[in-house]
Design a protein around this motif. Structure first.
Motif, PDB file in Angstrom:
ATOM      1  N   ARG A  98      -2.859 -16.870 -23.549  1.00 19.91           N
ATOM      2  CA  ARG A  98      -2.312 -18.214 -23.268  1.00 19.91           C
ATOM      3  C   ARG A  98      -0.890 -18.106 -22.725  1.00 19.91           C
ATOM      4  O   ARG A  98      -0.508 -18.809 -21.792  1.00 19.91           O
ATOM      5  N   PHE A  99      -0.111 -17.186 -23.292  1.00 18.56           N
ATOM      6  CA  PHE A  99       1.301 -17.065 -22.903  1.00 18.56           C
ATOM      7  C   PHE A  99       1.442 -16.642 -21.446  1.00 18.56           C
ATOM      8  O   PHE A  99       2.218 -17.205 -20.692  1.00 18.56           O
ATOM      9  N   ILE A 100       0.650 -15.639 -21.053  1.00 19.91           N
ATOM     10  CA  ILE A 100       0.821 -15.152 -19.673  1.00 19.91           C
ATOM     11  C   ILE A 100       0.181 -16.114 -18.666  1.00 19.91           C
ATOM     12  O   ILE A 100       0.512 -16.091 -17.485  1.00 19.91           O
ATOM     13  N   THR A 101      -0.731 -16.953 -19.139  1.00 16.75           N
ATOM     14  CA  THR A 101      -1.246 -18.007 -18.251  1.00 16.75           C
ATOM     15  C   THR A 101      -0.165 -19.082 -18.073  1.00 16.75           C
ATOM     16  O   THR A 101       0.067 -19.573 -16.974  1.00 16.75           O
ATOM     17  N   ARG A 102       0.501 -19.390 -19.177  1.00 22.74           N
ATOM     18  CA  ARG A 102       1.544 -20.431 -19.135  1.00 22.74           C
ATOM     19  C   ARG A 102       2.796 -19.925 -18.396  1.00 22.74           C
ATOM     20  O   ARG A 102       3.431 -20.670 -17.654  1.00 22.74           O
ATOM     21  N   PHE A 103       3.143 -18.640 -18.615  1.00 26.01           N
ATOM     22  CA  PHE A 103       4.345 -18.050 -17.983  1.00 26.01           C
ATOM     23  C   PHE A 103       3.918 -16.753 -17.287  1.00 26.01           C
ATOM     24  O   PHE A 103       4.109 -15.654 -17.833  1.00 26.01           O
ATOM     25  N   PRO A 104       3.325 -16.829 -16.091  1.00 27.68           N
ATOM     26  CA  PRO A 104       2.735 -15.628 -15.486  1.00 27.68           C
ATOM     27  C   PRO A 104       3.756 -14.577 -15.029  1.00 27.68           C
ATOM     28  O   PRO A 104       3.379 -13.407 -14.872  1.00 27.68           O
ATOM     29  N   THR A 105       5.012 -14.970 -14.815  1.00 27.73           N
ATOM     30  CA  THR A 105       6.008 -13.988 -14.351  1.00 27.73           C
ATOM     31  C   THR A 105       7.299 -14.148 -15.136  1.00 27.73           C
ATOM     32  O   THR A 105       7.518 -15.162 -15.811  1.00 27.73           O
ATOM     33  N   ILE A 106       8.161 -13.152 -14.991  1.00 29.84           N
ATOM     34  CA  ILE A 106       9.485 -13.236 -15.624  1.00 29.84           C
ATOM     35  C   ILE A 106      10.229 -14.475 -15.134  1.00 29.84           C
ATOM     36  O   ILE A 106      10.895 -15.158 -15.902  1.00 29.84           O
ATOM     37  N   HIS A 107      10.068 -14.791 -13.848  1.00 31.42           N
ATOM     38  CA  HIS A 107      10.757 -15.958 -13.293  1.00 31.42           C
ATOM     39  C   HIS A 107      10.269 -17.247 -13.963  1.00 31.42           C
ATOM     40  O   HIS A 107      11.052 -18.153 -14.250  1.00 31.42           O
ATOM     41  N   ASP A 108       8.959 -17.334 -14.199  1.00 32.74           N
ATOM     42  CA  ASP A 108       8.423 -18.535 -14.870  1.00 32.74           C
ATOM     43  C   ASP A 108       8.987 -18.660 -16.278  1.00 32.74           C
ATOM     44  O   ASP A 108       9.333 -19.750 -16.726  1.00 32.74           O
ATOM     45  N   LEU A 109       9.066 -17.527 -16.967  1.00 33.79           N
ATOM     46  CA  LEU A 109       9.575 -17.549 -18.341  1.00 33.79           C
ATOM     47  C   LEU A 109      11.060 -17.932 -18.349  1.00 33.79           C
ATOM     48  O   LEU A 109      11.507 -18.750 -19.152  1.00 33.79           O
ATOM     49  N   ALA A 110      11.814 -17.350 -17.421  1.00 34.89           N
ATOM     50  CA  ALA A 110      13.257 -17.621 -17.367  1.00 34.89           C
ATOM     51  C   ALA A 110      13.522 -19.091 -17.015  1.00 34.89           C
ATOM     52  O   ALA A 110      14.481 -19.684 -17.507  1.00 34.89           O
ATOM     53  N   ALA A 111      12.657 -19.671 -16.191  1.00 34.71           N
ATOM     54  CA  ALA A 111      12.888 -21.047 -15.738  1.00 34.71           C
ATOM     55  C   ALA A 111      12.455 -22.078 -16.782  1.00 34.71           C
ATOM     56  O   ALA A 111      12.820 -23.245 -16.697  1.00 34.71           O
TER      57      ALA A 111
END
Ligand code: SF4
Length: 380
Positions: free
Chosen positions: A56-69
């Motif tokens: 679920r986490f990597i679907t929600r935040f697929p890249t470092i940029h998505d997580l950082a944003a």
């Protein structure tokens, strides 16, 4: 006892790992972002629990940029139920550091990786060895248990002497050609065979080298000399009702469960009833007066260093305007909106019970704490 031959040990271990390894989602990639997320989730949490969270986490935040944003509250929401929430806050902060200082590329040196929030020696070694094949042993609790048994190490496993011995032994055993696989194989051995209480020595690939097995007492290792008693705290919690909404507040960002939402409350003091503690804690936390109506539920929860019993009471709002005295913010929320907020696990069980019961007992409640009408989208 067979003389210890590191290359034979490595060979037996990797032959077993190549044949038996569990095909986990993070073992199908060398992407440092995905390996990093999996390693952080696996700290303190079992594989079977981590798998759905990881996906679920990597679907929600697929890249470092998505997580950082993302906003930290979105990250905490994705982490809800996994526990040890500092891990989620550190992941989020580290993603921002990587975007800001490394142009969004995961760093590839030990010093840089270890400099990221939430990453210690073990995680840095695991990531670097798995992703880039850098020869550093990853030493966690599983590996310490295996080493303590292989070499029947008698020192208290937390002592300086023992830690130095573990480091030396881990380096001596490390397969420099396949360090990532070696580290994963040691973790796997600790997880599936060399378990704390009942190790499965009869099918262990390295049993011929194991001194604890030879002595017949593997479960006696690692040696723990200091027995600490885990303290227990009674906690009074109030579900404060006002016009069909309940009051929740957000914990300070720093510290245990930082940034998560909860129902107000706190530790019961000696010589104080739980009802008195509910009223006092809510006054101290939010500067309002409440009246306790009835007991709602009692639940136990254990953390690493202490355990708690939550005594949860339904309360009626009496007077005052909430102020965030010992919290960062507060809200009156309809019960059906509670799942939108990230709660610690114990508070999550209160939310579940509130929603499950749908306040079928509400007819017995005071009029001011009757349940809300559905679809009443109200936040005061
Ligand atoms: S023989 Fe038993 S105690 Fe020794 S490493 Fe294997 S599983 Fe662990």
């Amino acid at each position: 006892m067979t003389e210890f031959d590191p290359s034979e040990f490595q060979q037996l271990l990797l032959e077993w790992f190549d044949k038996e390894f569990r095909d986990l989602p993070w073992r199908q990639t060398r992407d440092p972002y995905l390996i990093w997320i999996s390693e952080i989730m696996l700290q303190q949490t079992q594989v079977v629990t981590v798998i759905p969270y990881f996906q679920r986490f990597i679907t929600r935040f697929p890249t470092i940029h998505d997580l950082a944003a993302a906003d930290v509250s979105q990250v905490l929401k994705s982490w809800e139920g996994l526990g040890y929430y500092a891990r989620a806050r550190n992941l989020h902060q580290a993603a921002r550091v990587i975007v800001r200082e490394h142009a969004g590329q995961f760093p590839s040196t030990f010093a840089e990786v270890k400099g990221l929030p939430g990453i210690g020696n073990y995680t840095a070694a695991a990531i670097l060895s798995i992703v880039w094949g850098i020869a550093i042993p990853a030493i966690d609790g599983n590996v310490i248990r295996i080493l303590s048994r292989l070499f029947a190490i008698e020192e208290d496993y937390k002592s300086k002497e023992a830690l130095e011995l573990y480091r030396q032994k881990a380096e001596q055993l490390l397969n420099e050609q396949r360090p990532g696989d070696h580290n994963q194989a040691m973790m796997e051995l600790g997880a599936v065979l060399c378990s704390p209480r009942k190790p499965k020595c009869s099918i262990c690939p390295v049993v011929k080298f194991c001194q604890a097995n030879l002595r017949g007492n593997p479960a006696a290792f690692p040696v723990k000399n200091i027995k600490k008693i885990r303290p227990h705290h009674p906690i009074a919690v109030g579900i404060v009702w006002k016009n069909g909404t309940v009051l929740i507040d957000r914990r300070p960002e720093k510290g245990l469960l930082g940034g998560l939402w909860e129902f107000p409350g706190g530790k019961v003091q000696p010589n104080e009833s739980i009802e008195q503690a509910v009223v006092r804690e809510i006054k101290e936390e939010l500067d309002i007066e409440v009246r306790v109506i009835s007991h709602f539920m009692t639940l136990d929860h254990a953390y690493t260093h202490f355990s708690i019993t939550l005594y949860v009471y339904l309360c009626e709002f009496v007077s005052g305007t909430p102020r965030a005295v010992h919290c960062t913010e507060w809200r009156w929320v309809l019960p059906e909106a509670l799942p939108c907020y990230a709660f610690p696990r114990a508070n999550g069980r209160i939310v579940e019970k509130l929603l499950q019961e749908n306040f079928s007992t509400s007819s017995a409640m005071h009029p001011s704490i009757r349940p809300p009408r559905l679809n009443e989208d109200k936040q005061i």
